[in-house]
Design a protein around this motif. Structure first.
Motif, PDB file in Angstrom:
ATOM      1  N   ARG A 121       0.855  -1.192   0.000  1.00  0.00           N
ATOM      2  CA  ARG A 121       0.000   0.000   0.000  1.00  0.00           C
ATOM      3  C   ARG A 121       0.891   1.242   0.000  1.00  0.00           C
ATOM      4  NH1 ARG A 121      -0.659   2.710   4.276  1.00  0.00           N
ATOM      5  NH2 ARG A 121      -2.485   3.704   3.398  1.00  0.00           N
ATOM      6  N   VAL A 122       0.396   2.284  -0.629  1.00  0.00           N
ATOM      7  CA  VAL A 122       1.138   3.520  -0.880  1.00  0.00           C
ATOM      8  C   VAL A 122       2.621   3.269  -1.162  1.00  0.00           C
ATOM      9  CG1 VAL A 122      -0.474   5.041   0.337  1.00  0.00           C
ATOM     10  CG2 VAL A 122       1.406   4.057   1.609  1.00  0.00           C
ATOM     11  N   PRO A 319       9.408  14.323   5.251  1.00  0.00           N
ATOM     12  CA  PRO A 319       8.029  14.528   4.818  1.00  0.00           C
ATOM     13  C   PRO A 319       7.490  13.299   4.091  1.00  0.00           C
ATOM     14  CG  PRO A 319       9.545  15.817   3.471  1.00  0.00           C
ATOM     15  CD  PRO A 319      10.357  15.224   4.578  1.00  0.00           C
ATOM     16  N   VAL A 320       6.234  13.023   4.291  1.00  0.00           N
ATOM     17  CA  VAL A 320       5.619  11.902   3.600  1.00  0.00           C
ATOM     18  C   VAL A 320       5.173  12.397   2.228  1.00  0.00           C
ATOM     19  CG1 VAL A 320       3.944  10.060   3.795  1.00  0.00           C
ATOM     20  CG2 VAL A 320       4.667  11.304   5.820  1.00  0.00           C
ATOM     21  N   PHE A 345       3.651  16.509  -1.683  1.00  0.00           N
ATOM     22  CA  PHE A 345       3.567  16.422  -0.228  1.00  0.00           C
ATOM     23  C   PHE A 345       2.236  15.738   0.097  1.00  0.00           C
ATOM     24  CE2 PHE A 345       2.606  18.959   3.853  1.00  0.00           C
ATOM     25  CZ  PHE A 345       3.247  18.027   4.653  1.00  0.00           C
ATOM     26  N   LEU A 347       0.150  15.492   2.536  1.00  0.00           N
ATOM     27  CA  LEU A 347      -0.980  16.226   3.103  1.00  0.00           C
ATOM     28  C   LEU A 347      -1.623  17.145   2.063  1.00  0.00           C
ATOM     29  CD1 LEU A 347      -0.010  17.172   6.747  1.00  0.00           C
ATOM     30  CD2 LEU A 347      -1.575  15.419   5.929  1.00  0.00           C
ATOM     31  N   GLY A 354      -9.062  14.733  -1.691  1.00  0.00           N
ATOM     32  CA  GLY A 354     -10.250  14.573  -0.856  1.00  0.00           C
ATOM     33  C   GLY A 354     -11.370  15.540  -1.200  1.00  0.00           C
ATOM     34  N   THR A 437     -14.626  21.649  -4.900  1.00  0.00           N
ATOM     35  CA  THR A 437     -15.949  21.073  -5.137  1.00  0.00           C
ATOM     36  C   THR A 437     -16.787  22.056  -5.934  1.00  0.00           C
ATOM     37  OG1 THR A 437     -15.711  20.140  -2.957  1.00  0.00           O
ATOM     38  CG2 THR A 437     -17.877  19.963  -3.961  1.00  0.00           C
ATOM     39  N   ASN A 438     -16.839  23.254  -5.391  1.00  0.00           N
ATOM     40  CA  ASN A 438     -17.597  24.312  -6.017  1.00  0.00           C
ATOM     41  C   ASN A 438     -17.072  24.635  -7.420  1.00  0.00           C
ATOM     42  OD1 ASN A 438     -19.408  26.338  -6.275  1.00  0.00           O
ATOM     43  ND2 ASN A 438     -18.308  27.795  -4.964  1.00  0.00           N
ATOM     44  N   ALA A 441     -17.970  21.854  -9.882  1.00  0.00           N
ATOM     45  CA  ALA A 441     -19.416  21.788 -10.112  1.00  0.00           C
ATOM     46  C   ALA A 441     -19.914  22.995 -10.910  1.00  0.00           C
ATOM     47  CB  ALA A 441     -20.147  21.693  -8.783  1.00  0.00           C
TER      48      ALA A 441
ATOM     49  N   ILE B 109     -24.047  23.811  -3.127  1.00  0.00           N
ATOM     50  CA  ILE B 109     -24.014  23.114  -4.418  1.00  0.00           C
ATOM     51  C   ILE B 109     -24.759  21.785  -4.349  1.00  0.00           C
ATOM     52  CG2 ILE B 109     -21.892  24.207  -5.256  1.00  0.00           C
ATOM     53  CD1 ILE B 109     -20.517  21.501  -4.621  1.00  0.00           C
ATOM     54  N   TYR B 223      -3.051   7.529   5.899  1.00  0.00           N
ATOM     55  CA  TYR B 223      -2.938   8.734   5.084  1.00  0.00           C
ATOM     56  C   TYR B 223      -2.611   9.955   5.932  1.00  0.00           C
ATOM     57  CZ  TYR B 223      -4.756   5.770   1.461  1.00  0.00           C
ATOM     58  OH  TYR B 223      -4.905   4.737   0.567  1.00  0.00           O
ATOM     59  N   GLU B 226      -0.474   9.783  11.479  1.00  0.00           N
ATOM     60  CA  GLU B 226       0.611   9.988  12.432  1.00  0.00           C
ATOM     61  C   GLU B 226       0.940  11.463  12.653  1.00  0.00           C
ATOM     62  OE1 GLU B 226       0.792   8.818   9.437  1.00  0.00           O
ATOM     63  OE2 GLU B 226       2.724   9.166   8.450  1.00  0.00           O
ATOM     64  N   TYR B 227       0.690  12.294  11.659  1.00  0.00           N
ATOM     65  CA  TYR B 227       0.893  13.734  11.859  1.00  0.00           C
ATOM     66  C   TYR B 227      -0.032  14.221  12.966  1.00  0.00           C
ATOM     67  CZ  TYR B 227       3.446  14.550   7.490  1.00  0.00           C
ATOM     68  OH  TYR B 227       4.363  14.554   6.489  1.00  0.00           O
ATOM     69  N   ASP B 260     -13.281   7.135   3.981  1.00  0.00           N
ATOM     70  CA  ASP B 260     -13.086   7.915   2.777  1.00  0.00           C
ATOM     71  C   ASP B 260     -11.836   7.495   2.010  1.00  0.00           C
ATOM     72  OD1 ASP B 260     -13.939   9.930   1.048  1.00  0.00           O
ATOM     73  OD2 ASP B 260     -12.528  11.372   1.913  1.00  0.00           O
ATOM     74  N   GLU B 263      -8.827   1.789   1.166  1.00  0.00           N
ATOM     75  CA  GLU B 263      -8.804   0.576   1.979  1.00  0.00           C
ATOM     76  C   GLU B 263     -10.174   0.204   2.534  1.00  0.00           C
ATOM     77  OE1 GLU B 263      -6.538   2.761   1.786  1.00  0.00           O
ATOM     78  OE2 GLU B 263      -4.564   1.808   1.750  1.00  0.00           O
ATOM     79  N   TRP B 274      -6.469  -7.631  -0.254  1.00  0.00           N
ATOM     80  CA  TRP B 274      -6.848  -6.887   0.953  1.00  0.00           C
ATOM     81  C   TRP B 274      -7.968  -7.553   1.746  1.00  0.00           C
ATOM     82  CZ3 TRP B 274      -6.996  -0.990  -0.743  1.00  0.00           C
ATOM     83  CH2 TRP B 274      -5.656  -0.567  -0.967  1.00  0.00           C
TER      84      TRP B 274
END
Lengths: 450, 325
Positions: A121-122, A319-320, A345, A347, A354, A437-438, A441, B109, B223, B226-227, B260, B263, B274
């Motif tokens: 994974r990742v 950094p991840v 990065f 995050l 997301g 999102t906005n 859309a 929206i 994801y 840990e931060y 979200d 996994e 998995w």
């Protein structure tokens, strides 16, 4: 060497003879404190002082090697109580138990199942490291047989769980060369068990009834001149395990308490996978060198546990990042979907990902894992660089039939250069990912036609 | 050998905070939830007090969720078009002590429901169940200021927990909470300094320190959890070292994050390595929840009743006294 120059100075002869090459003993002490000099340079240092200084310089938790070959690994060597103070170094070993009371076929099946607990994974492989064979049969011959079956069916590290010295000795006849962990030396068997561990040069777990008896027993084993140890306080309730793990770690780091200067082994005692997962997550976060589970053998159950370990042992100083300079598909994008440029990065990347409500492409640019504005300020997110990556390292041009790259409003200033260098039109999107999102859309359709 | 137990002496204490108000207290709740009050690191009973156990809330939406994965659809699908029914199921079937109602239908929206409609929904849910509520906006700052104000007014006296106040947008929500006597969630983006700064801004407005809950914005297991975990540890250490502006209980929206990611969503056909999807997500949420408990979480907001149950069982075990004679 972990000591202040003043502490070292107190143990030096204080002759200021200069024979060490430093003008004064204090100057020499300062160099020693920074690891820039060796105590051997001083001709007059006493053996007693040498010993005291060496002990103080020893790592608070010894490193223990377990297993051989691909699965060989180091436990211990930790220096921190909180990961944010530096990092946790050696990942908790995750073991699953196999009972020797089962028949040969059942053992084989279970080992096969355990052997599949490897995930990707990742971009990283995470897996169960160890198999603990437990001597539930109380029979030395059955134990040896079970150990042999397990050893034949997996290359993973072995833990021999039996307090019966004869059973361990017999099992070692077949697997000593795999450097298994012997579990365990107790108040009743420690002299013989230590002898067996010594002869076979295998790491040995020392099991106490509580912290006091553990410290006592560890000292006794050390007096037999064996220090290849892993320790167990005997606690099985999560609350007490957590307390013991914390005290052990603090005693090592803060007090240099040598009887506890070894990696620990813990056992999840839950009766269901869920209970075990809760315990294992706690023990991984809180200092366990090894955690042994018995109920959690399904892929879907082990993936979260190993991910907890991956997260907790991730080095906070680095950094991840996500895999950079490639096209990532969100949802099922087509030739009309937006192309969003961001950094690698984690995050930053995942906050962009997301917020994307529908189908889109994201291209994370390699910025050494820095965020958007940090990267821009450090010249790692400029128009020329992005143009090269987009055009030369990705096939995004073949995937969409429009000619538009979307960047964050925070770096609108690079759009001119990026357009000029890349030949793409640049759409300046919202400043914050939360506006995406906005944007998609309500604005993307118009942008597409513009 | 008597080992001297390495106990740490902490000067500080986490604020104790109560959500909900019963009839005697001016509300209509049949129960309340109190969190915080610790004088030690998570579950280290041997060196301090842990007067209240961490609580696991269940999260519901005020409209049918669009993209919740199968295991969640299976348990909630029959009630999730009706927030009052959904809340009832949380309490009656799954014993939730606390419910988080997320008002996604207000999203401009999306359905773009008005503040009046939202206030009605909040009242309906308050009527349907007796447990205290956490009320969350839809994520659009402007709209949230409007609807959360209306919700706070409609629920006056109920002593709810309302979010989110952020560094750049906190005054409207904080004022509404103060005027109508609710608690407020102060959300900061995985950053202890912003967390502290926001608490200073809020207390400058005269919000009481025991009416603020910190949301350090946890990322999902796998994801970036840990931060957040380390930021939480540092916030809690700050509280125990007597920094008043870090001494608030912490809340983590583990369900929102855990469900979200790939996994917990990818089917077995897509990811055969998995394992089963039906258990994978639940255990993912369970493992994430139990891990952040070690960072100092006081309220966890989960989405699946089974992970809630698993985490609660874990909490119960960790709440048994550890001791050294």
């Amino acid at each position: 060497m972990g000591l202040s120059s003043l502490e070292i100075y107190k143990k030096l002869p204080q002759t200021n003879c200069g024979d060490c090459g430093h003008p004064t003993c204090m100057a020499f002490a300062m160099q020693l404190a920074e690891d820039k000099a060796s105590l051997d340079e001083c001709p007059d240092v006493s053996d007693e002082a040498r010993e005291a200084l060496a002990a103080a310089a020893a790592p608070p938790i010894t490193d223990i090697t377990i297993g051989v070959g691909d699965y060989e690994r180091t436990l211990g060597e930790e220096t921190e109580i909180f990961r944010h103070d530096k990092t946790f170094f050696n990942e908790t070993g995750v073991a699953i138990s196999v009972s020797d009371a089962a028949d040969a076929e059942a053992i084989e099946e279970r080992v096969e199942q355990i052997d599949q607990l490897t995930f990707e994974r990742v971009g990283q492989v995470i897996e169960v490291d160890m198999v603990a064979v437990t001597n539930d049969s109380d029979d030395a011959a059955s134990f040896k047989e079970a150990v042999e079956i397990v050893a034949d069916n997996t290359d993973r590290i072995l833990i021999l769980v039996s307090e019966d010295v004869e059973a361990v000795e017999n099992a070692l006849e077949v697997v000593a060369d795999r450097n298994p962990l012997i579990y365990a030396a107790t108040e009743d068997n420690y002299e013989e068990m230590t002898e067996v561990a010594k002869e076979n040069e295998c790491p040995l777990a020392v099991k106490g009834e509580d912290l006091n008896s553990l410290a006592e027993l560890a000292e006794k084993v050390k007096d037999l001149d064996y220090e290849n140890l892993v320790i167990d306080s005997g606690a099985r309730n999560a609350s007490q395990v957590l307390a013991d793990q914390t005290v052990i770690r603090r005693k090592c780091i803060n007090d240099k308490f040598r009887p506890f200067a070894f990696p620990t082994i813990t056992f999840a005692s839950g009766e269901t996978p869920a209970q075990e997962i809760a315990q294992a997550s706690t023990y991984i976060a809180k200092y366990a060198g090894i955690v042994v589970l018995s109920e959690t053998v399904e892929l879907s159950e082990m993936l979260p546990v190993l991910t907890v370990r991956q997260n907790i042992y991730n080095d906070p100083r680095v950094p991840v990042t996500v895999e950079p300079n490639q096209v990532n598909e969100i949802g099922e994008p087509d030739e009309k979907s937006p192309v969003i440029i961001t950094t690698n990065f984690s995050l930053t990347y995942y906050s962009v990902e997301g917020e994307i409500p529908s189908d889109a492409y994201i291209i994370p640019i390699d910025t050494d894992g820095t965020s958007l504005l940090t990267a821009w300020a450090a010249d790692k997110f400029g128009g020329k660089k992005i143009a090269e990556i987009v055009n030369e390292e990705t096939d995004i041009g073949d995937r969409v039939d429009h000619n538009k790259l979307t960047i964050s409003g925070h770096v609108a200033v690079i759009s001119g250069k990026l357009e000029e260098e890349s030949g793409w039109d640049v759409v300046v999107g919202p400043r914050e990912a939360s506006g995406l999102t906005n944007f998609i859309a309500n604005r993307w359709e118009d942008e597409l036609e513009a | 050998m008597a080992v001297e137990i390495a106990k740490q002496n902490w000067d500080g204490q986490v604020e104790e905070l109560t959500i909900g108000a019963t009839e005697e207290e001016g509300g209509t709740r049949t129960s309340t939830v109190t969190v915080g009050g610790e004088t030690t690191l998570p579950f280290l009973h041997f060196e301090g007090e842990i007067p209240n156990k961490p609580v696991v809330a269940l999260e519901i939406l005020d409209e049918e969720p669009k993209d919740w994965p199968e295991p969640l659809a299976e348990v909630w699908g029959d009630v999730w078009d009706d927030p009052a029914k959904w809340a009832k199921k949380c309490v009656e079937e799954y014993g939730a002590e606390l419910i988080a109602l997320r008002l996604t239908s207000a999203d401009p929206i999306g359905q773009d429901r008005s503040a009046e409609e939202i206030a009605e929904t909040v009242e309906e849910v308050l009527d349907a169940v007796g447990v205290p509520l956490i009320i969350l906006g839809c994520g659009d700052e402007e709209k949230d200021n409007e609807i959360l104000k209306a919700a706070a007014e409609a629920a006056e006296g109920e002593n709810l927990l309302i979010g989110f106040a952020e560094e750049e947008n906190h005054s409207t929500i904080a004022a509404a909470c103060m005027v109508h006597d609710h608690n407020v969630i102060a959300q900061s983006p995985v950053d202890m300094n912003i967390c502290k700064q926001l608490n200073i801004l809020l207390t400058d407005m005269k919000v009481k320190t025991n009416q603020i809950v910190i949301d350090p914005l946890v990322s999902s297991l796998g994801y970036g959890m840990e931060y957040s975990y380390s930021v939480m540890e540092r916030i809690r250490l700050g509280a125990l070292r007597d920094d008043d502006m870090l001494a608030m209980p912490m809340i983590n929206f583990i369900g929102e994050e855990a469900w979200d990611v790939k996994e917990t969503q990818a089917s077995e056909e897509e990811k055969p390595g998995w394992g089963e999807l039906s258990t994978r997500g639940i255990q993912w949420e369970t493992a994430m929840g139990t891990t952040v408990l070690q960072g100092g979480a006081d309220i966890l907001v989960a989405r699946h009743p089974e992970s809630k149950e698993n985490i609660e069982a874990g909490i119960e075990e960790l709440m048994t006294e550890s001791s050294y004679e």
